[in-house]
Design a protein around this motif. Structure first.
Motif, PDB file in Angstrom:
ATOM      1  N   SER A  87      -2.133 -20.586  -3.821  1.00  0.00           N
ATOM      2  CA  SER A  87      -0.790 -19.989  -3.731  1.00  0.00           C
ATOM      3  C   SER A  87      -0.406 -19.182  -4.966  1.00  0.00           C
ATOM      4  N   LYS A  88      -1.389 -18.665  -5.678  1.00  0.00           N
ATOM      5  CA  LYS A  88      -1.143 -17.807  -6.832  1.00  0.00           C
ATOM      6  C   LYS A  88      -1.950 -16.528  -6.678  1.00  0.00           C
ATOM      7  N   ALA A  89      -1.402 -15.440  -7.207  1.00  0.00           N
ATOM      8  CA  ALA A  89      -2.069 -14.144  -7.161  1.00  0.00           C
ATOM      9  C   ALA A  89      -2.447 -13.726  -8.576  1.00  0.00           C
ATOM     10  N   TYR A  90      -3.675 -13.223  -8.710  1.00  0.00           N
ATOM     11  CA  TYR A  90      -4.192 -12.751  -9.986  1.00  0.00           C
ATOM     12  C   TYR A  90      -4.636 -11.310  -9.794  1.00  0.00           C
ATOM     13  N   THR A  91      -4.034 -10.388 -10.515  1.00  0.00           N
ATOM     14  CA  THR A  91      -4.403  -8.986 -10.395  1.00  0.00           C
ATOM     15  C   THR A  91      -5.615  -8.700 -11.275  1.00  0.00           C
ATOM     16  N   TYR A  92      -6.622  -8.090 -10.679  1.00  0.00           N
ATOM     17  CA  TYR A  92      -7.858  -7.757 -11.383  1.00  0.00           C
ATOM     18  C   TYR A  92      -7.663  -6.457 -12.143  1.00  0.00           C
ATOM     19  N   ARG A  93      -7.895  -6.476 -13.457  1.00  0.00           N
ATOM     20  CA  ARG A  93      -7.671  -5.292 -14.292  1.00  0.00           C
ATOM     21  C   ARG A  93      -8.878  -4.931 -15.156  1.00  0.00           C
ATOM     22  N   LYS A  94     -10.036  -5.469 -14.817  1.00  0.00           N
ATOM     23  CA  LYS A  94     -11.225  -5.236 -15.633  1.00  0.00           C
ATOM     24  C   LYS A  94     -12.133  -4.187 -14.991  1.00  0.00           C
ATOM     25  N   GLN A  95     -13.349  -4.093 -15.521  1.00  0.00           N
ATOM     26  CA  GLN A  95     -14.340  -3.150 -15.021  1.00  0.00           C
ATOM     27  C   GLN A  95     -14.548  -3.335 -13.521  1.00  0.00           C
ATOM     28  N   ARG A  96     -14.517  -2.272 -12.779  1.00  0.00           N
ATOM     29  CA  ARG A  96     -14.631  -2.344 -11.321  1.00  0.00           C
ATOM     30  C   ARG A  96     -16.079  -2.206 -10.892  1.00  0.00           C
ATOM     31  N   ASP A  97     -16.800  -3.318 -11.078  1.00  0.00           N
ATOM     32  CA  ASP A  97     -18.188  -3.367 -10.633  1.00  0.00           C
ATOM     33  C   ASP A  97     -18.445  -4.724  -9.995  1.00  0.00           C
ATOM     34  N   LEU A  98     -19.552  -4.850  -9.307  1.00  0.00           N
ATOM     35  CA  LEU A  98     -19.859  -6.063  -8.553  1.00  0.00           C
ATOM     36  C   LEU A  98     -19.865  -7.304  -9.441  1.00  0.00           C
ATOM     37  N   GLU A 145      -8.225 -16.472 -16.888  1.00  0.00           N
ATOM     38  CA  GLU A 145      -7.762 -15.749 -18.076  1.00  0.00           C
ATOM     39  C   GLU A 145      -6.625 -14.786 -17.756  1.00  0.00           C
ATOM     40  N   ALA A 146      -6.375 -14.544 -16.479  1.00  0.00           N
ATOM     41  CA  ALA A 146      -5.338 -13.606 -16.053  1.00  0.00           C
ATOM     42  C   ALA A 146      -4.021 -14.339 -15.828  1.00  0.00           C
ATOM     43  N   GLU A 147      -2.939 -13.600 -15.898  1.00  0.00           N
ATOM     44  CA  GLU A 147      -1.635 -14.178 -15.638  1.00  0.00           C
ATOM     45  C   GLU A 147      -1.445 -14.373 -14.142  1.00  0.00           C
ATOM     46  N   ALA A 148      -1.031 -15.558 -13.757  1.00  0.00           N
ATOM     47  CA  ALA A 148      -0.842 -15.880 -12.338  1.00  0.00           C
ATOM     48  C   ALA A 148       0.583 -15.586 -11.907  1.00  0.00           C
ATOM     49  N   GLN A 165       5.739  -7.082  -0.848  1.00  0.00           N
ATOM     50  CA  GLN A 165       5.778  -8.431  -1.414  1.00  0.00           C
ATOM     51  C   GLN A 165       5.000  -8.491  -2.726  1.00  0.00           C
ATOM     52  N   PHE A 166       3.865  -7.804  -2.782  1.00  0.00           N
ATOM     53  CA  PHE A 166       3.040  -7.810  -3.989  1.00  0.00           C
ATOM     54  C   PHE A 166       3.399  -6.679  -4.954  1.00  0.00           C
ATOM     55  N   GLU A 167       4.453  -5.930  -4.614  1.00  0.00           N
ATOM     56  CA  GLU A 167       4.945  -4.833  -5.456  1.00  0.00           C
ATOM     57  C   GLU A 167       3.827  -3.871  -5.847  1.00  0.00           C
ATOM     58  N   ILE A 168       3.076  -3.434  -4.850  1.00  0.00           N
ATOM     59  CA  ILE A 168       1.960  -2.523  -5.076  1.00  0.00           C
ATOM     60  C   ILE A 168       2.492  -1.155  -5.473  1.00  0.00           C
ATOM     61  N   ARG A 169       2.023  -0.666  -6.620  1.00  0.00           N
ATOM     62  CA  ARG A 169       2.475   0.642  -7.108  1.00  0.00           C
ATOM     63  C   ARG A 169       1.314   1.612  -7.326  1.00  0.00           C
ATOM     64  N   GLY A 170       0.102   1.089  -7.482  1.00  0.00           N
ATOM     65  CA  GLY A 170      -1.064   1.931  -7.703  1.00  0.00           C
ATOM     66  C   GLY A 170      -2.168   1.555  -6.742  1.00  0.00           C
ATOM     67  N   PHE A 171      -3.041   2.497  -6.485  1.00  0.00           N
ATOM     68  CA  PHE A 171      -4.111   2.279  -5.509  1.00  0.00           C
ATOM     69  C   PHE A 171      -5.448   2.699  -6.096  1.00  0.00           C
ATOM     70  N   PRO A 172      -6.499   1.925  -5.870  1.00  0.00           N
ATOM     71  CA  PRO A 172      -6.467   0.608  -5.243  1.00  0.00           C
ATOM     72  C   PRO A 172      -5.994  -0.458  -6.218  1.00  0.00           C
ATOM     73  N   THR A 173      -5.368  -1.495  -5.690  1.00  0.00           N
ATOM     74  CA  THR A 173      -4.971  -2.672  -6.449  1.00  0.00           C
ATOM     75  C   THR A 173      -5.842  -3.821  -5.975  1.00  0.00           C
ATOM     76  N   LEU A 174      -6.413  -4.557  -6.893  1.00  0.00           N
ATOM     77  CA  LEU A 174      -7.315  -5.657  -6.546  1.00  0.00           C
ATOM     78  C   LEU A 174      -6.653  -6.974  -6.923  1.00  0.00           C
ATOM     79  N   ILE A 175      -6.513  -7.857  -5.937  1.00  0.00           N
ATOM     80  CA  ILE A 175      -5.801  -9.117  -6.124  1.00  0.00           C
ATOM     81  C   ILE A 175      -6.682 -10.272  -5.678  1.00  0.00           C
ATOM     82  N   PHE A 176      -6.735 -11.306  -6.483  1.00  0.00           N
ATOM     83  CA  PHE A 176      -7.452 -12.538  -6.157  1.00  0.00           C
ATOM     84  C   PHE A 176      -6.400 -13.603  -5.876  1.00  0.00           C
ATOM     85  N   LEU A 177      -6.479 -14.232  -4.707  1.00  0.00           N
ATOM     86  CA  LEU A 177      -5.533 -15.279  -4.328  1.00  0.00           C
ATOM     87  C   LEU A 177      -6.224 -16.633  -4.370  1.00  0.00           C
ATOM     88  N   LYS A 178      -5.565 -17.587  -5.030  1.00  0.00           N
ATOM     89  CA  LYS A 178      -6.100 -18.951  -5.092  1.00  0.00           C
ATOM     90  C   LYS A 178      -4.946 -19.915  -5.329  1.00  0.00           C
TER      91      LYS A 178
END
Length: 93
Positions: free
Chosen positions: A63-74, A87-90, A48-61
């Motif tokens: 009824s919209k999904a935002y894929t996280y594509r920035k620095q992977r830190d806390l 700032e991300a495309e929903a 459903q989320f068309e996952i092609r790479g791992f890990p993929t980080l998604i924020f849901l809010k």
């Protein structure tokens, strides 16, 4: 915040401690979850989320999904969940 993964992928192994810390420090205010795409029960969700790479980080809010594509830190994860996702495309889910 969802992490979509395949367990043996090296970037996931590197990310695991930070993801655990996100849950431990912010799990009271964020729903932090992991989806393993190798499990039969998860394959429909991963498709459903068309996952092609791992890990993929998604924020849901809202009824919209935002894929996280920035620095992977806390700090990056927390900032994205607070308002950085705006700032991300929903994508509608």
């Amino acid at each position: 915040v969802y992490q979509v993964l395949r367990p043996m992928v090296r970037p996931l192994q590197k990310l695991a401690p930070t993801w655990k810390q996100l849950y431990q420090e912010h799990g009271h205010s964020l729903n932090v979850a992991t989806v393993d795409c190798t499990y039969e029960d998860s394959k429909l969700l991963c498709a459903q989320f068309e996952i092609r790479g791992f890990p993929t980080l998604i924020f849901l809010k809202d009824s919209k999904a935002y894929t996280y594509r920035k620095q992977r830190d806390l700090d990056g994860f927390v900032d994205f969940a607070k308002d950085g996702y705006l700032e991300a495309e929903a994508e509608h889910v």
